[in-house]
Motif scaffolding. Structure first.
Motif, PDB file in Angstrom:
ATOM      1  N   GLN A  32       0.834  -1.191   0.000  1.00  0.00           N
ATOM      2  CA  GLN A  32       0.000   0.000   0.000  1.00  0.00           C
ATOM      3  C   GLN A  32       0.875   1.250   0.000  1.00  0.00           C
ATOM      4  O   GLN A  32       1.780   1.376   0.826  1.00  0.00           O
ATOM      5  CB  GLN A  32      -0.901   0.012   1.234  1.00  0.00           C
ATOM      6  N   GLN A  33       0.621   2.134  -0.945  1.00  0.00           N
ATOM      7  CA  GLN A  33       1.359   3.388  -1.020  1.00  0.00           C
ATOM      8  C   GLN A  33       0.441   4.543  -0.646  1.00  0.00           C
ATOM      9  O   GLN A  33      -0.718   4.593  -1.064  1.00  0.00           O
ATOM     10  CB  GLN A  33       1.925   3.610  -2.433  1.00  0.00           C
ATOM     11  N   ALA A  34       0.951   5.461   0.158  1.00  0.00           N
ATOM     12  CA  ALA A  34       0.163   6.610   0.574  1.00  0.00           C
ATOM     13  C   ALA A  34      -0.346   7.374  -0.645  1.00  0.00           C
ATOM     14  O   ALA A  34       0.405   7.629  -1.583  1.00  0.00           O
ATOM     15  CB  ALA A  34       0.998   7.531   1.450  1.00  0.00           C
ATOM     16  N   GLY A  35      -1.654   7.706  -0.605  1.00  0.00           N
ATOM     17  CA  GLY A  35      -2.242   8.453  -1.715  1.00  0.00           C
ATOM     18  C   GLY A  35      -2.887   7.579  -2.765  1.00  0.00           C
ATOM     19  O   GLY A  35      -3.514   8.081  -3.700  1.00  0.00           O
ATOM     20  N   ASN A  36      -2.743   6.246  -2.645  1.00  0.00           N
ATOM     21  CA  ASN A  36      -3.358   5.311  -3.583  1.00  0.00           C
ATOM     22  C   ASN A  36      -4.376   4.444  -2.856  1.00  0.00           C
ATOM     23  O   ASN A  36      -4.058   3.847  -1.819  1.00  0.00           O
ATOM     24  CB  ASN A  36      -2.304   4.420  -4.246  1.00  0.00           C
ATOM     25  N   ASP A  37      -5.573   4.378  -3.409  1.00  0.00           N
ATOM     26  CA  ASP A  37      -6.614   3.556  -2.789  1.00  0.00           C
ATOM     27  C   ASP A  37      -6.312   2.069  -2.939  1.00  0.00           C
ATOM     28  O   ASP A  37      -6.534   1.286  -2.025  1.00  0.00           O
ATOM     29  CB  ASP A  37      -7.977   3.869  -3.412  1.00  0.00           C
ATOM     30  N   GLN A  38      -5.812   1.693  -4.128  1.00  0.00           N
ATOM     31  CA  GLN A  38      -5.525   0.294  -4.408  1.00  0.00           C
ATOM     32  C   GLN A  38      -4.049  -0.008  -4.143  1.00  0.00           C
ATOM     33  O   GLN A  38      -3.181   0.790  -4.488  1.00  0.00           O
ATOM     34  CB  GLN A  38      -5.863  -0.043  -5.860  1.00  0.00           C
ATOM     35  N   PRO A  39      -3.758  -1.157  -3.535  1.00  0.00           N
ATOM     36  CA  PRO A  39      -2.356  -1.527  -3.319  1.00  0.00           C
ATOM     37  C   PRO A  39      -1.691  -1.951  -4.630  1.00  0.00           C
ATOM     38  O   PRO A  39      -2.369  -2.325  -5.591  1.00  0.00           O
ATOM     39  CB  PRO A  39      -2.453  -2.712  -2.352  1.00  0.00           C
ATOM     40  N   PHE A  40      -0.379  -1.863  -4.662  1.00  0.00           N
ATOM     41  CA  PHE A  40       0.385  -2.393  -5.788  1.00  0.00           C
ATOM     42  C   PHE A  40       0.651  -3.871  -5.491  1.00  0.00           C
ATOM     43  O   PHE A  40       1.182  -4.208  -4.431  1.00  0.00           O
ATOM     44  CB  PHE A  40       1.697  -1.638  -5.955  1.00  0.00           C
ATOM     45  N   VAL A  41       0.271  -4.733  -6.408  1.00  0.00           N
ATOM     46  CA  VAL A  41       0.361  -6.174  -6.191  1.00  0.00           C
ATOM     47  C   VAL A  41       1.415  -6.769  -7.121  1.00  0.00           C
ATOM     48  O   VAL A  41       1.391  -6.537  -8.328  1.00  0.00           O
ATOM     49  CB  VAL A  41      -0.999  -6.867  -6.430  1.00  0.00           C
ATOM     50  N   TYR A  42       2.324  -7.521  -6.522  1.00  0.00           N
ATOM     51  CA  TYR A  42       3.388  -8.171  -7.303  1.00  0.00           C
ATOM     52  C   TYR A  42       3.234  -9.680  -7.201  1.00  0.00           C
ATOM     53  O   TYR A  42       3.083 -10.240  -6.115  1.00  0.00           O
ATOM     54  CB  TYR A  42       4.761  -7.738  -6.789  1.00  0.00           C
ATOM     55  N   ARG A  43       3.253 -10.310  -8.363  1.00  0.00           N
ATOM     56  CA  ARG A  43       3.156 -11.762  -8.446  1.00  0.00           C
ATOM     57  C   ARG A  43       4.275 -12.261  -9.360  1.00  0.00           C
ATOM     58  O   ARG A  43       5.171 -11.519  -9.697  1.00  0.00           O
ATOM     59  CB  ARG A  43       1.791 -12.176  -9.009  1.00  0.00           C
ATOM     60  N   GLY A  44       4.204 -13.536  -9.731  1.00  0.00           N
ATOM     61  CA  GLY A  44       5.174 -14.084 -10.675  1.00  0.00           C
ATOM     62  C   GLY A  44       6.427 -14.614 -10.013  1.00  0.00           C
ATOM     63  O   GLY A  44       7.508 -14.602 -10.608  1.00  0.00           O
ATOM     64  N   PHE A  45       6.309 -15.066  -8.777  1.00  0.00           N
ATOM     65  CA  PHE A  45       7.438 -15.686  -8.087  1.00  0.00           C
ATOM     66  C   PHE A  45       6.884 -16.748  -7.142  1.00  0.00           C
ATOM     67  O   PHE A  45       5.673 -16.855  -6.947  1.00  0.00           O
ATOM     68  CB  PHE A  45       8.247 -14.643  -7.302  1.00  0.00           C
ATOM     69  N   LYS A  46       7.757 -17.541  -6.584  1.00  0.00           N
ATOM     70  CA  LYS A  46       7.349 -18.559  -5.613  1.00  0.00           C
ATOM     71  C   LYS A  46       8.005 -18.281  -4.270  1.00  0.00           C
ATOM     72  O   LYS A  46       9.065 -17.656  -4.195  1.00  0.00           O
ATOM     73  CB  LYS A  46       7.698 -19.962  -6.120  1.00  0.00           C
TER      74      LYS A  46
END
Length: 257
Positions: free
Chosen positions: A186-200
């Motif tokens: 979650q970044q301040a000022g953004n309603d939606q979190p940044f989501v990172y995938r593509g790893f195990k």
């Protein structure tokens, strides 16, 4: 985000491979550099298992998707982003550099698919090996110098560590401990979190449910400590995200599901 590096069947960093020999390279030298240009824009660097503790102090340690899975040190969260190496290839701070990167431009490789023997090779596109006035000689009267032998030993030790790492990962897979990873930041000022995938990553729930005899064996052979180094390193994901933001190199948002 983190896939096992492959390009035209050549390992990450290498544009070509040529066997080193005294006939063709008897007068050649190698030289050091403070600019690791091969690391510029590389966000995920392969790791051996025995490097987990050192690397986990600076980077998130994850596993690549695909088969076989490969441990990786994340220097950035997005393709083409390395937050620890500047545009000239110099480290922006004192950090652990994985052995995979330190062995460049050398590596051990098979000269033909049929042979099992590995020969010391180098990337001929590098400016670190050649007929230079300055540098450290690779051969003396047709025989490898101490420097050349040390390079061979380093590459040989890396290959042996690679086999041990493969066994380590196979053990995780055997007990079904690797799961698809996902990190929401979650970044301040953004309603939606940044989501990172593509790893195990290691499934901590299944780790807690492992039989006692397995955990005891892993504790005795050091494997359990490596797993914990990986798990604890995941806390650095947010820090890595912040580094990208501060350097103006990201993030690239992926809407949360």
């Amino acid at each position: 985000m983190a896939s096992a590096p492959q390009a035209a069947n050549l390992p990450l960093f290498y544009n070509d491979l040529m066997p080193l020999n005294s006939r063709d390279h008897g007068t050649w030298k190698s030289r050091n550099t403070d600019q690791a240009k091969w690391l510029i824009g590389q966000h995920a660097i392969p790791l051996t298992a025995e490097e987990f503790v050192h690397a986990s102090r600076n980077f998130p340690v994850v596993f690549s998707v695909g088969e076989p899975s490969v441990p990786l040190a994340l220097m950035g969260l997005n393709e083409g982003v390395n937050t620890f190496i500047d545009d000239d290839g110099r480290p922006t701070q004192q950090v652990y550099i994985p052995a995979y990167a330190r062995r460049y431009p050398f590596m051990l490789a098979k000269l033909t698919p049929e042979t099992e023997e590995l020969s010391l090779c180098f990337d001929p596109s590098t400016d670190l090996v050649g007929e230079f006035d300055e540098g450290v000689a690779l051969f003396d009267n047709g025989e490898p110098t101490e420097s050349c032998k040390a390079t061979l030993d380093f590459c040989r030790n890396f290959e042996e560590a690679g086999f041990r790492t493969q066994t380590f990962v196979e053990e995780l897979v055997k007990h079904d401990l690797l799961m698809d990873g996902e990190v929401a930041i979650q970044q301040a000022g953004n309603d939606q979190p940044f989501v990172y995938r593509g790893f195990k990553m290691v499934n901590q729930e299944k780790l807690r449910e492992l039989r006692g005899d397995v955990l005891r064996q892993w504790n005795q052979n050091g494997m359990l400590g490596l797993i914990f180094a990986h798990v604890f390193s995941l806390e650095l994901m947010s820090e890595l995200f912040s580094r990208q933001v501060q350097q103006g190199k990201g993030p690239v948002p992926v809407p949360a599901a």
